[in-house]
Design a protein around this motif. Structure first.
Motif, PDB file in Angstrom:
ATOM      1  N   GLY A   1     -14.068  76.236  25.376  1.00 43.01           N
ATOM      2  CA  GLY A   1     -13.398  77.510  25.633  1.00 43.01           C
ATOM      3  C   GLY A   1     -14.005  78.627  24.803  1.00 43.01           C
ATOM      4  N   CYS A   2     -14.666  78.242  23.717  1.00 43.95           N
ATOM      5  CA  CYS A   2     -15.261  79.249  22.824  1.00 43.95           C
ATOM      6  C   CYS A   2     -16.420  79.950  23.521  1.00 43.95           C
ATOM      7  N   MET A   3     -16.381  81.274  23.541  1.00 46.69           N
ATOM      8  CA  MET A   3     -17.436  82.061  24.186  1.00 46.69           C
ATOM      9  C   MET A   3     -18.375  82.678  23.149  1.00 46.69           C
ATOM     10  N   THR A   4     -18.357  82.143  21.944  1.00 46.70           N
ATOM     11  CA  THR A   4     -19.209  82.623  20.842  1.00 46.70           C
ATOM     12  C   THR A   4     -19.018  84.123  20.612  1.00 46.70           C
ATOM     13  N   LEU A   5     -17.792  84.552  20.604  1.00 45.48           N
ATOM     14  CA  LEU A   5     -17.519  85.982  20.391  1.00 45.48           C
ATOM     15  C   LEU A   5     -17.625  86.361  18.912  1.00 45.48           C
ATOM     16  N   LEU A   6     -17.500  85.387  18.035  1.00 45.16           N
ATOM     17  CA  LEU A   6     -17.745  85.528  16.590  1.00 45.16           C
ATOM     18  C   LEU A   6     -16.726  86.347  15.806  1.00 45.16           C
ATOM     19  N   GLY A   7     -15.681  86.839  16.483  1.00 42.24           N
ATOM     20  CA  GLY A   7     -14.654  87.590  15.747  1.00 42.24           C
ATOM     21  C   GLY A   7     -13.994  86.720  14.693  1.00 42.24           C
ATOM     22  N   CYS A   8     -13.872  85.423  14.994  1.00 41.96           N
ATOM     23  CA  CYS A   8     -13.220  84.510  14.042  1.00 41.96           C
ATOM     24  C   CYS A   8     -13.942  84.557  12.701  1.00 41.96           C
ATOM     25  N   GLU A   9     -15.243  84.419  12.762  1.00 41.77           N
ATOM     26  CA  GLU A   9     -16.011  84.376  11.505  1.00 41.77           C
ATOM     27  C   GLU A   9     -16.044  85.757  10.829  1.00 41.77           C
TER      28      GLU A   9
ATOM     29  N   ALA B   1      -6.249  86.050  16.091  1.00 42.41           N
ATOM     30  CA  ALA B   1      -6.053  87.448  16.495  1.00 42.41           C
ATOM     31  C   ALA B   1      -7.376  88.114  16.862  1.00 42.41           C
ATOM     32  N   ALA B   2      -8.482  87.635  16.272  1.00 42.87           N
ATOM     33  CA  ALA B   2      -9.783  88.268  16.506  1.00 42.87           C
ATOM     34  C   ALA B   2     -10.542  87.639  17.664  1.00 42.87           C
ATOM     35  N   CYS B   3      -9.951  86.647  18.310  1.00 38.19           N
ATOM     36  CA  CYS B   3     -10.684  85.861  19.319  1.00 38.19           C
ATOM     37  C   CYS B   3     -10.221  86.192  20.737  1.00 38.19           C
ATOM     38  N   GLY B   4     -11.157  86.631  21.570  1.00 34.38           N
ATOM     39  CA  GLY B   4     -10.839  86.969  22.962  1.00 34.38           C
ATOM     40  C   GLY B   4     -10.313  85.763  23.728  1.00 34.38           C
ATOM     41  N   THR B   5     -10.897  84.595  23.490  1.00 37.85           N
ATOM     42  CA  THR B   5     -10.442  83.402  24.216  1.00 37.85           C
ATOM     43  C   THR B   5      -8.993  83.084  23.860  1.00 37.85           C
ATOM     44  N   ALA B   6      -8.676  83.147  22.569  1.00 38.69           N
ATOM     45  CA  ALA B   6      -7.304  82.835  22.135  1.00 38.69           C
ATOM     46  C   ALA B   6      -6.307  83.814  22.753  1.00 38.69           C
TER      47      ALA B   6
ATOM     48  N   GLN C   1     -19.797  75.739  12.665  1.00 39.76           N
ATOM     49  CA  GLN C   1     -19.078  74.475  12.931  1.00 39.76           C
ATOM     50  C   GLN C   1     -18.868  74.261  14.416  1.00 39.76           C
ATOM     51  N   ILE C   2     -18.486  75.333  15.120  1.00 39.12           N
ATOM     52  CA  ILE C   2     -18.242  75.192  16.562  1.00 39.12           C
ATOM     53  C   ILE C   2     -19.558  74.837  17.266  1.00 39.12           C
ATOM     54  N   ALA C   3     -20.644  75.504  16.853  1.00 40.60           N
ATOM     55  CA  ALA C   3     -21.957  75.225  17.463  1.00 40.60           C
ATOM     56  C   ALA C   3     -22.359  73.776  17.182  1.00 40.60           C
TER      57      ALA C   3
ATOM     58  N   ASP D   1      -3.557  77.770  25.373  1.00 46.23           N
ATOM     59  CA  ASP D   1      -3.789  76.409  24.871  1.00 46.23           C
ATOM     60  C   ASP D   1      -5.034  76.306  23.989  1.00 46.23           C
ATOM     61  N   PHE D   2      -5.732  77.416  23.778  1.00 53.78           N
ATOM     62  CA  PHE D   2      -6.974  77.358  22.983  1.00 53.78           C
ATOM     63  C   PHE D   2      -6.627  77.089  21.512  1.00 53.78           C
ATOM     64  N   VAL D   3      -7.283  76.072  20.940  1.00 52.39           N
ATOM     65  CA  VAL D   3      -6.948  75.709  19.551  1.00 52.39           C
ATOM     66  C   VAL D   3      -7.624  76.618  18.532  1.00 52.39           C
ATOM     67  N   GLY D   4      -8.586  77.407  19.003  1.00 43.78           N
ATOM     68  CA  GLY D   4      -9.186  78.426  18.140  1.00 43.78           C
ATOM     69  C   GLY D   4     -10.080  77.859  17.052  1.00 43.78           C
ATOM     70  N   ALA D   5     -10.674  78.777  16.318  1.00 44.13           N
ATOM     71  CA  ALA D   5     -11.574  78.380  15.238  1.00 44.13           C
ATOM     72  C   ALA D   5     -10.815  77.613  14.166  1.00 44.13           C
ATOM     73  N   VAL D   6      -9.550  77.975  13.947  1.00 40.49           N
ATOM     74  CA  VAL D   6      -8.763  77.266  12.926  1.00 40.49           C
ATOM     75  C   VAL D   6      -8.591  75.797  13.313  1.00 40.49           C
TER      76      VAL D   6
HETATM   77 FE1  F3S Z   1     -13.319  82.888  19.539  1.00 38.38          FE
HETATM   78 FE2  F3S Z   1     -14.758  82.492  17.393  1.00 38.38          FE
HETATM   79 FE3  F3S Z   1     -15.412  81.315  19.653  1.00 38.38          FE
HETATM   80  S1  F3S Z   1     -13.947  84.426  18.092  1.00 38.38           S
HETATM   81  S2  F3S Z   1     -14.738  82.721  21.209  1.00 38.38           S
HETATM   82  S3  F3S Z   1     -13.556  80.948  18.490  1.00 38.38           S
HETATM   83  S4  F3S Z   1     -16.813  82.101  18.109  1.00 38.38           S
END
Ligand code: F3S
Ligand code: SF4
Ligand code: FES
Length: 249
Positions: free
Chosen positions: A216-224, A168-173, A236-238, A178-183
């Motif tokens: 797909g992750c744009m390092t928006l950081l809302g997930c964390e 919910a906090a991720c702009g890409t998702a 972890q994504i980095a 199809d984005f699998v997200g931080a989870v």
């Molecule tokens: Fe989304 Fe987290 Fe990346 S908010 S864009 S998965 S850093």
């Protein structure tokens, strides 16, 4: 002289809830406001229950554990994703706005189908222990000893409760279905660490090496920022991205 403590009058809360029943053709999304008196140590779970019990039995929302364990009570609380059962009303202003988590199928009002989304992600990423030789995939093999430090690292990542707040906090998702997200990326890191899983790095990277995954992750950081379990998602994504770049995956 003894001072008599004066107890402050309880606050009157105005809880505005985004209501909608997608299964009712006559329903359209609208905000409904409920007023109730704040009780000591009141959580949003308690407040919503009081509303349902005393004002509107048709209000839909999800709770199971009430202890931040089951992940079913995620919702948007004054614009931010969070767990309603772990949110004290005293930490919020008198006017509270609640909405369902976006990016998930709406069941009704504050209830969304995170389970369907998580199952799709899990099937796509094959989030279970893989062993190449199926004859070896017996219980003794799965119970092989693991170093405590490694077990601790895996346990840390397994604290994810699949609440959906990171999605919910991720702009890409929100933009890519199809984005699998931080989870999902957390799950890949978890199984990559597991010595019982015999998939190679290349196998893991092929699952997340495109825009539905790491790129797909744009390092928006809302997930964390909004993960209620404080998982180190961005790191972890980095890490995955660096490893994939280093190995040319
Ligand atoms: Fe989304 Fe987290 Fe990346 S908010 S864009 S998965 S850093
Ligand atoms: Fe919830 Fe955190 Fe797991 Fe995302 S990573 S589903 S925010 S516990
Ligand atoms: Fe289980 Fe909130 S009810 S996490």
């Amino acid at each position: 002289m003894n001072q008599i403590a004066v107890k402050e009058a309880p606050r009157s809360l105005k809880i505005r809830i985004l209501r909608h029943n997608p299964h009712d053709p006559g329903s359209s999304p609208h905000l409904q406001t409920f007023e109730l008196e704040e009780a000591e140590s009141m959580t949003l779970f308690i407040a919503l229950n009081e509303i349902r019990q005393t004002m509107d039995p048709s209000l839909q929302f999800d709770f199971v554990c009430r202890a931040g364990i089951c992940g079913s009570c995620g919702m948007i609380i004054n614009g931010r994703p969070g767990l309603a059962c772990r949110t004290l009303t005293r930490n919020l202003p008198e006017c509270i706005t609640l909405a369902p988590l976006p990016a998930f199928e709406l069941i009704g009002d504050l209830s969304v189908n995170t389970g369907k989304w998580m199952r799709g992600m899990s099937e796509h990423l094959e989030t279970w222990v893989h062993q190449r030789d199926q004859d070896k995939a017996d219980i003794d093999r799965l119970e092989e000893r693991m170093e405590p430090d490694l077990a601790e690292k895996i346990y840390e990542l397994e604290r994810c409760i699949e609440c959906g707040c990171c999605i919910a906090a991720c702009g890409t998702a929100r933009m890519r279905e199809d984005f699998v997200g931080a989870v999902g990326l957390n799950q890949i890191t978890r199984f990559r660490l597991d010595p019982r899983d015999e998939r190679s790095d290349a196998d893991f990277y092929s699952l997340v090496g495109d825009e539905s995954g790491v790129f797909g992750c744009m390092t928006l950081l809302g997930c964390e920022d909004y993960c209620p379990k404080d998982l180190p998602l961005a790191a972890q994504i980095a890490f995955l991205r660096r490893r994939m770049a280093a190995t040319g995956s």
